[in-house]
Scaffold this active site. Structure first.
Site, PDB file in Angstrom:
ATOM      1  N   HIS A 174       0.454  -1.763   0.236  1.00 61.02           N
ATOM      2  CA  HIS A 174      -0.164  -0.013   0.176  1.00 61.02           C
ATOM      3  C   HIS A 174       1.082   1.208   0.331  1.00 61.02           C
ATOM      4  O   HIS A 174       1.389   1.444  -0.679  1.00 61.02           O
ATOM      5  CB  HIS A 174      -1.067  -0.232   1.425  1.00 61.02           C
ATOM      6  CG  HIS A 174      -1.720   0.787   1.220  1.00 61.02           C
ATOM      7  ND1 HIS A 174      -2.093   1.201   0.012  1.00 61.02           N
ATOM      8  CD2 HIS A 174      -2.708   1.258   2.132  1.00 61.02           C
ATOM      9  CE1 HIS A 174      -3.075   2.288   0.438  1.00 61.02           C
ATOM     10  NE2 HIS A 174      -3.318   1.902   1.803  1.00 61.02           N
ATOM     11  N   HIS A 230      -2.794  -3.022  -9.667  1.00 62.93           N
ATOM     12  CA  HIS A 230      -3.072  -1.746  -8.747  1.00 62.93           C
ATOM     13  C   HIS A 230      -4.647  -2.979  -8.846  1.00 62.93           C
ATOM     14  O   HIS A 230      -4.469  -3.639 -10.030  1.00 62.93           O
ATOM     15  CB  HIS A 230      -3.779  -0.281  -8.990  1.00 62.93           C
ATOM     16  CG  HIS A 230      -4.147  -0.072  -8.523  1.00 62.93           C
ATOM     17  ND1 HIS A 230      -6.310   0.119  -7.767  1.00 62.93           N
ATOM     18  CD2 HIS A 230      -3.500   1.293  -7.691  1.00 62.93           C
ATOM     19  CE1 HIS A 230      -5.866   1.040  -7.327  1.00 62.93           C
ATOM     20  NE2 HIS A 230      -4.920   1.685  -6.360  1.00 62.93           N
ATOM     21  N   ASP A 255       2.841   5.316  -6.803  1.00 64.85           N
ATOM     22  CA  ASP A 255       4.039   5.278  -6.617  1.00 64.85           C
ATOM     23  C   ASP A 255       5.226   5.285  -7.371  1.00 64.85           C
ATOM     24  O   ASP A 255       6.930   5.156  -6.551  1.00 64.85           O
ATOM     25  CB  ASP A 255       4.047   4.286  -5.632  1.00 64.85           C
ATOM     26  CG  ASP A 255       3.379   4.847  -4.035  1.00 64.85           C
ATOM     27  OD1 ASP A 255       3.685   4.989  -3.634  1.00 64.85           O
ATOM     28  OD2 ASP A 255       1.904   3.772  -3.539  1.00 64.85           O
TER      29      ASP A 255
HETATM   30  N1  CMC Z   1       4.808  -7.290 -10.398  1.00 61.33           N
HETATM   31  C1  CMC Z   1       4.289  -8.654 -11.027  1.00 61.33           C
HETATM   32  N2  CMC Z   1       3.440  -9.366 -10.875  1.00 61.33           N
HETATM   33  C2  CMC Z   1       2.131  -8.586 -10.134  1.00 61.33           C
HETATM   34  C3  CMC Z   1       2.752  -7.408  -9.990  1.00 61.33           C
HETATM   35  C4  CMC Z   1       3.131  -6.566  -9.558  1.00 61.33           C
HETATM   36  N3  CMC Z   1       3.549  -5.595  -9.222  1.00 61.33           N
HETATM   37  N4  CMC Z   1       1.403  -6.971  -9.013  1.00 61.33           N
HETATM   38  C5  CMC Z   1       0.464  -7.977  -9.380  1.00 61.33           C
HETATM   39  N5  CMC Z   1       0.484  -8.929 -10.280  1.00 61.33           N
HETATM   40  C6  CMC Z   1       0.704 -10.736 -10.787  1.00 61.33           C
HETATM   41  C7  CMC Z   1       0.195 -11.192  -9.812  1.00 61.33           C
HETATM   42  O1  CMC Z   1       1.831 -12.008  -9.178  1.00 61.33           O
HETATM   43  C8  CMC Z   1      -0.748 -11.950 -10.127  1.00 61.33           C
HETATM   44  O2  CMC Z   1       0.053 -13.319 -10.607  1.00 61.33           O
HETATM   45  P1  CMC Z   1      -0.828 -14.233 -10.647  1.00 61.33           P
HETATM   46  O3  CMC Z   1      -2.373 -14.298 -11.856  1.00 61.33           O
HETATM   47  O4  CMC Z   1       0.205 -15.008 -12.299  1.00 61.33           O
HETATM   48  O5  CMC Z   1      -0.596 -15.230  -9.911  1.00 61.33           O
HETATM   49  C9  CMC Z   1      -1.520 -11.113 -10.844  1.00 61.33           C
HETATM   50  O6  CMC Z   1      -0.443 -10.420 -11.006  1.00 61.33           O
HETATM   51  C10 CMC Z   1      -2.605 -10.860  -9.653  1.00 61.33           C
HETATM   52  O7  CMC Z   1      -2.266 -10.166  -8.812  1.00 61.33           O
HETATM   53  P2  CMC Z   1      -2.522  -9.740  -7.167  1.00 61.33           P
HETATM   54  O8  CMC Z   1      -1.350 -10.121  -5.685  1.00 61.33           O
HETATM   55  O9  CMC Z   1      -4.191 -11.089  -7.448  1.00 61.33           O
HETATM   56  O10 CMC Z   1      -3.801  -8.376  -7.832  1.00 61.33           O
HETATM   57  P3  CMC Z   1      -4.328  -7.104  -6.297  1.00 61.33           P
HETATM   58  O11 CMC Z   1      -5.035  -6.875  -7.460  1.00 61.33           O
HETATM   59  O12 CMC Z   1      -4.403  -8.124  -5.040  1.00 61.33           O
HETATM   60  O13 CMC Z   1      -2.843  -6.835  -6.341  1.00 61.33           O
HETATM   61  C11 CMC Z   1      -1.141  -4.980  -5.877  1.00 61.33           C
HETATM   62  C12 CMC Z   1      -2.921  -5.466  -6.116  1.00 61.33           C
HETATM   63  C13 CMC Z   1      -1.081  -3.272  -5.458  1.00 61.33           C
HETATM   64  C14 CMC Z   1      -1.294  -5.003  -4.158  1.00 61.33           C
HETATM   65  C15 CMC Z   1      -0.199  -5.702  -6.464  1.00 61.33           C
HETATM   66  O14 CMC Z   1      -0.042  -5.301  -7.934  1.00 61.33           O
HETATM   67  C16 CMC Z   1       0.579  -5.395  -5.861  1.00 61.33           C
HETATM   68  O15 CMC Z   1       1.695  -5.874  -4.843  1.00 61.33           O
HETATM   69  N6  CMC Z   1       1.762  -4.094  -6.468  1.00 61.33           N
HETATM   70  C17 CMC Z   1       3.472  -3.920  -6.210  1.00 61.33           C
HETATM   71  C18 CMC Z   1       2.597  -2.981  -4.754  1.00 61.33           C
HETATM   72  C19 CMC Z   1       2.599  -1.934  -5.055  1.00 61.33           C
HETATM   73  O16 CMC Z   1       3.137  -1.268  -5.992  1.00 61.33           O
HETATM   74  N7  CMC Z   1       1.323  -0.896  -4.243  1.00 61.33           N
HETATM   75  C20 CMC Z   1       1.375   0.239  -4.248  1.00 61.33           C
HETATM   76  C21 CMC Z   1      -0.454   0.514  -5.087  1.00 61.33           C
HETATM   77  S1  CMC Z   1      -0.822   1.827  -5.210  1.00 61.33           S
HETATM   78  C22 CMC Z   1      -1.103   2.648  -4.124  1.00 61.33           C
HETATM   79  C23 CMC Z   1      -1.401   2.249  -3.116  1.00 61.33           C
HETATM   80  O17 CMC Z   1      -3.101   1.788  -3.446  1.00 61.33           O
HETATM   81  O18 CMC Z   1      -1.310   2.733  -1.335  1.00 61.33           O
END
Ligand code: CMC
Length: 442
Positions: free
Chosen positions: A267, A306, A362
């Site tokens: 986050h 996201h 970010d």
């Molecule tokens: N790098 C590589 N793979 C990713 C990433 C990433 N940053 N984000 C998601 N994936 C992949 C994940 O491994 C999964 O792949 P598979 O289907 O093969 O298992 C797929 O994409 C879906 O991921 P998810 O975890 O189910 O997606 P989510 O909607 O639960 O997660 C997120 C959203 C923001 C937590 C995630 O994209 C992430 O961890 N990003 C990196 C951290 C980040 O930049 N966070 C800031 C978010 S914006 C500001 C805020 O909200 O605070």
């Protein structure tokens, strides 16, 4: 149009008609669907709240597929270009842009509350020199509830407003004090003749230089970042603010909890994690190997992806533009080239395209903050200050919403059925442990 949903329960072959309102069905209507009279009724299972609306809101609108973000109807692009953080905070909290008088009153009230009780300097000094500033900020916010007992009167609109002035006024001061403590320098007390972000930069920076001024590009860039980070509807920390606030606790305690939620690397801790990642990659030539490791699932590309945005995060577009303005005025950042190369490769790689992973707010914000001179550990703190405006708006809306009660999700219980208590010596595991222990015990 018939705004209902007809469900056939194939277990009983009974049919149910459920109303649809705002393209949503009420989860509690599913409870009518039962196998027999003893049945509790059907629930919906939604870990991580992928498809569950927990509130009705008029604050922030996000369309993740189209990359749209609006506060109270105003597009984020217009607010970032034409408004100021304090004005956006007013908009989030009161619902309309302020007129001249309201604007002046709001500015004066917030800036008049920038001073903190002297006891906070002693609280901050109790922390070790290398304590993470987010931990210090969280502790100080929680401590604020003990200084303002009137904050418990959450049903009194005037009392609520007073806490809002205090929170928005004091957070930059506490953050600046936490930073000055870490670098072993005396605190600078707030100067309410300066603007909100200008005063914050002054408290962080001034070392009694003759004719000290805050660089206007720095103050404006930080103000834009604050606008972009001020609210983002029902994210992890806003939902925490609402859930904790639903217990009718004072807003400081709820805000401390929301700040904890923001701290996580998925986050608000992501901007810190992005810069640490870019530093670890070290050079443009190492980018392809890093991307490979991400694709193998060894790590995440921080600043990408996201839950809601399935295309470019509109805030990332504005931040990228602001980054160039900062670099032009203050000099470029060596991490920029690595970030650009990561983005270039990721945006043409099937792994990222298939999963709709694009830069989020970010990805570039950490680089700007580093160029403005902030140490990496301060980044989540710089997210928490403006997000407090959104949390407070969400909290106000929640506690005034007559449909809301204390937050209390259901669970699907998959554990043991009822069983009788067994005293320790009679437990099978205990006897097994005794037998294995006895020989070596000698
Ligand atoms: N790098 C590589 N793979 C990713 C990433 C990433 N940053 N984000 C998601 N994936 C992949 C994940 O491994 C999964 O792949 P598979 O289907 O093969 O298992 C797929 O994409 C879906 O991921 P998810 O975890 O189910 O997606 P989510 O909607 O639960 O997660 C997120 C959203 C923001 C937590 C995630 O994209 C992430 O961890 N990003 C990196 C951290 C980040 O930049 N966070 C800031 C978010 S914006 C500001 C805020 O909200 O605070």
């Amino acid at each position: 149009m018939n705004n209902t949903l007809t469900i056939t329960d194939n277990r009983t072959e009974k049919e149910y008609v459920i109303p649809i309102e705002n393209d949503t069905v009420r989860a509690v209507d599913l409870r009518r669907i039962k196998v027999n009279d003893d049945d509790f009724g059907l629930m919906s299972y939604d870990p991580a709240y992928d498809n569950t609306a927990a509130c009705k809101s008029k604050i922030t609108f996000v369309d993740g597929n189209k990359g749209i973000l609006r506060h109270r109807g105003y597009p984020i692009e217009q607010l970032a270009e034409k408004s100021s953080f304090l004005e956006v905070a007013y908009l989030l909290i009161y619902g309309e842009l302020p007129g001249k008088e309201e604007h002046d009153y709001w500015n004066t009230r917030v800036m008049r509350h920038t001073f903190v009780h002297q006891a906070f300097t002693r609280i901050i000094e109790a922390f070790h020199y290398d304590a993470h500033p987010m931990g210090i900020l969280i502790s100080c916010i929680a401590a604020m509830s003990t200084f303002h007992a009137d904050a418990k009167s959450i049903d009194d609109p005037a009392e609520r407003e007073k806490q809002i002035f205090r929170i928005l006024g004091k957070l930059p001061t506490l953050a600046a004090f936490a930073y000055r403590h870490a670098i072993g320098r005396p605190y600078n007390y707030p100067d309410s003749s300066r603007g909100y972000t200008e005063n914050f930069l002054y408290m962080l920076d001034d070392m009694n230089e003759r004719g000290y001024t805050v660089h206007p590009v720095s103050a404006r860039a930080l103000d834009i970042l604050f606008i972009l980070m001020s609210d983002h509807e029902q994210n992890c920390s806003a939902s925490t603010m609402r859930a904790v606030g639903s217990s009718r606790v004072d807003p400081y305690s709820a805000l401390a909890a929301a700040t904890c939620a923001l701290y996580g690397p998925l986050h608000g801790g992501a901007n810190e994690a992005v810069v640490r990642m870019l530093e670890k990659i070290g050079s443009v030539s190492n980018v392809p190997a890093y991307i490979e490791q991400v694709k193998q699932g060894k790590m995440r590309l921080m600043g990408f992806g996201h839950r809601i945005y399935r295309h470019y995060d509109p805030r990332a577009t504005i931040i990228k533009k602001t980054a160039y303005e900062v670099f032009e005025a203050l000099g470029t950042n060596s991490l920029l080239d690595i970030a650009l190369e990561l983005e270039r490769i990721a945006l043409q790689d099937d792994y990222f395209l298939e999963r709709n992973l694009y830069p989020n707010v970010d990805f570039y914000s950490g680089i700007i903050l580093q160029s403005l001179g902030f140490p990496t550990a301060m980044f989540p703190v710089l997210f928490a200050i403006p997000r407090a405006a959104g949390w407070l708006a969400q909290w106000l809306e929640h506690i005034e919403d007559k449909e809301q009660r204390i937050a209390r999700p259901r669970q699907i219980y998959l554990g043991e059925g009822a069983r009788d208590y067994v005293p320790v010596p009679e437990r099978a595991d205990y006897r097994k442990w005794l037998e294995s222990y006895a020989p070596s015990a000698g």
